[in-house]
Every structure is written in structure tokens, then in C-alpha cells.
Design a protein around this motif. Structure first.
Motif, PDB file in Angstrom:
ATOM      1  N   GLU A  48      28.143  35.711  48.440  1.00 12.17           N
ATOM      2  CA  GLU A  48      28.213  35.225  49.824  1.00 12.17           C
ATOM      3  C   GLU A  48      27.012  34.337  50.145  1.00 12.17           C
ATOM      4  O   GLU A  48      27.142  33.300  50.797  1.00 12.17           O
ATOM      5  CB  GLU A  48      28.278  36.412  50.802  1.00 12.17           C
ATOM      6  CG  GLU A  48      29.581  37.205  50.759  1.00 12.17           C
ATOM      7  CD  GLU A  48      29.673  38.146  49.560  1.00 12.17           C
ATOM      8  OE1 GLU A  48      28.632  38.493  48.951  1.00 12.17           O
ATOM      9  OE2 GLU A  48      30.806  38.520  49.216  1.00 12.17           O
ATOM     10  N   GLU A  49      25.814  34.741  49.683  1.00  8.82           N
ATOM     11  CA  GLU A  49      24.615  33.932  49.912  1.00  8.82           C
ATOM     12  C   GLU A  49      24.710  32.592  49.163  1.00  8.82           C
ATOM     13  O   GLU A  49      24.301  31.558  49.679  1.00  8.82           O
ATOM     14  CB  GLU A  49      23.364  34.686  49.471  1.00  8.82           C
ATOM     15  CG  GLU A  49      23.017  35.867  50.371  1.00  8.82           C
ATOM     16  CD  GLU A  49      21.896  36.713  49.788  1.00  8.82           C
ATOM     17  OE1 GLU A  49      20.879  36.882  50.496  1.00  8.82           O
ATOM     18  OE2 GLU A  49      22.034  37.185  48.639  1.00  8.82           O
ATOM     19  N   MET A  50      25.258  32.631  47.959  1.00  8.85           N
ATOM     20  CA  MET A  50      25.452  31.385  47.206  1.00  8.85           C
ATOM     21  C   MET A  50      26.412  30.457  47.939  1.00  8.85           C
ATOM     22  O   MET A  50      26.151  29.261  48.096  1.00  8.85           O
ATOM     23  CB  MET A  50      26.014  31.683  45.807  1.00  8.85           C
ATOM     24  CG  MET A  50      25.043  32.281  44.850  1.00  8.85           C
ATOM     25  SD  MET A  50      25.850  32.456  43.241  1.00  8.85           S
ATOM     26  CE  MET A  50      25.102  33.964  42.691  1.00  8.85           C
ATOM     27  N   ASN A  51      27.551  31.010  48.389  1.00  7.80           N
ATOM     28  CA  ASN A  51      28.543  30.202  49.103  1.00  7.80           C
ATOM     29  C   ASN A  51      27.967  29.624  50.390  1.00  7.80           C
ATOM     30  O   ASN A  51      28.247  28.475  50.749  1.00  7.80           O
ATOM     31  CB  ASN A  51      29.794  31.035  49.394  1.00  7.80           C
ATOM     32  CG  ASN A  51      30.607  31.303  48.151  1.00  7.80           C
ATOM     33  OD1 ASN A  51      30.527  30.557  47.174  1.00  7.80           O
ATOM     34  ND2 ASN A  51      31.395  32.370  48.174  1.00  7.80           N
ATOM     35  N   ASP A  52      27.155  30.409  51.102  1.00  5.73           N
ATOM     36  CA  ASP A  52      26.514  29.938  52.332  1.00  5.73           C
ATOM     37  C   ASP A  52      25.563  28.775  52.030  1.00  5.73           C
ATOM     38  O   ASP A  52      25.567  27.756  52.731  1.00  5.73           O
ATOM     39  CB  ASP A  52      25.773  31.093  53.006  1.00  5.73           C
ATOM     40  CG  ASP A  52      25.206  30.707  54.348  1.00  5.73           C
ATOM     41  OD1 ASP A  52      25.939  30.089  55.152  1.00  5.73           O
ATOM     42  OD2 ASP A  52      24.014  31.011  54.596  1.00  5.73           O
ATOM     43  N   ALA A  53      24.758  28.898  50.965  1.00  8.31           N
ATOM     44  CA  ALA A  53      23.823  27.831  50.594  1.00  8.31           C
ATOM     45  C   ALA A  53      24.579  26.564  50.177  1.00  8.31           C
ATOM     46  O   ALA A  53      24.186  25.446  50.520  1.00  8.31           O
ATOM     47  CB  ALA A  53      22.914  28.306  49.464  1.00  8.31           C
ATOM     48  N   ILE A  54      25.685  26.744  49.470  1.00  8.27           N
ATOM     49  CA  ILE A  54      26.504  25.590  49.052  1.00  8.27           C
ATOM     50  C   ILE A  54      27.079  24.897  50.274  1.00  8.27           C
ATOM     51  O   ILE A  54      27.024  23.657  50.388  1.00  8.27           O
ATOM     52  CB  ILE A  54      27.607  26.048  48.078  1.00  8.27           C
ATOM     53  CG1 ILE A  54      26.994  26.507  46.754  1.00  8.27           C
ATOM     54  CG2 ILE A  54      28.630  24.938  47.864  1.00  8.27           C
ATOM     55  CD1 ILE A  54      27.949  27.268  45.853  1.00  8.27           C
TER      56      ILE A  54
END
Length: 83
Positions: A69-75
Motif C-alpha cells: 500500500e505504501e509503495m502504491n501510494d508513493a507511485i
């Protein structure tokens, strides 16, 4: 027959077509096996290991793992120009 000259340091240079035949590129490794009768067999060394050996190799010291979820948010923020 392809003859190769040996330097005074005992080194040789393999021709480009031989390296292409082995399928090797700069930085790759080759192995030499002594055979009977003074012959040598040259082979490309294929890397061994699993993809799991790579996991965690980019992690910095003290850095905690991040969630999907944190990766998707940063992307998403990156694509939106918010980073």
C-alpha cells in the motif's frame, strides 16, 4: 585453425566471434577445464542462484520494510507530481 598469440605476461585475448559463440559479455565469467592430451575446454559460467537471493539486496541499513500500500501510494504521488 584460429591461432592466438600469448603475451610476455602469459595472457591471451579471445576473438570477438569466440566470445559471441560462448554467449559471454563484458563482466561475465568463463571457465577452463584441462583435458587429456594438452587440450583445454572453455565454457561460459552461468550464474547460479534464485530470485529470492536478490530479495532485500536494495534495503538500506536501518530501513524498515514498506508495505504494498505504501509503495502504491508513493507511485501514485510520483505520477501526480506530488513528490
Amino acid at each position: 585453425m584460429n591461432a592466438i598469440t600469448i603475451t610476455t605476461k602469459g595472457q591471451i585475448t579471445l576473438r570477438k566471434e569466440l566470445l559471441q559463440h560462448l554467449g559471454v559479455h563484458p563482466g561475465d565469467k568463463i571457465s577452463f577445464d584441462k583435458m587429456p592430451g594438452g587440450e583445454i575446454r572453455i565454457r561460459a559460467v552461468k550464474p547460479k542462484g534464485n530470485i529470492s537471493d536478490f530479495f532485500g539486496s536494495l534495503k538500506r541499513e536501518g530501513q524498515r520494510p514498506i508495505s504494498i500500500e505504501e509503495m502504491n501510494d508513493a507511485i501514485a504521488k510520483g505520477w501526480a507530481g506530488q513528490l
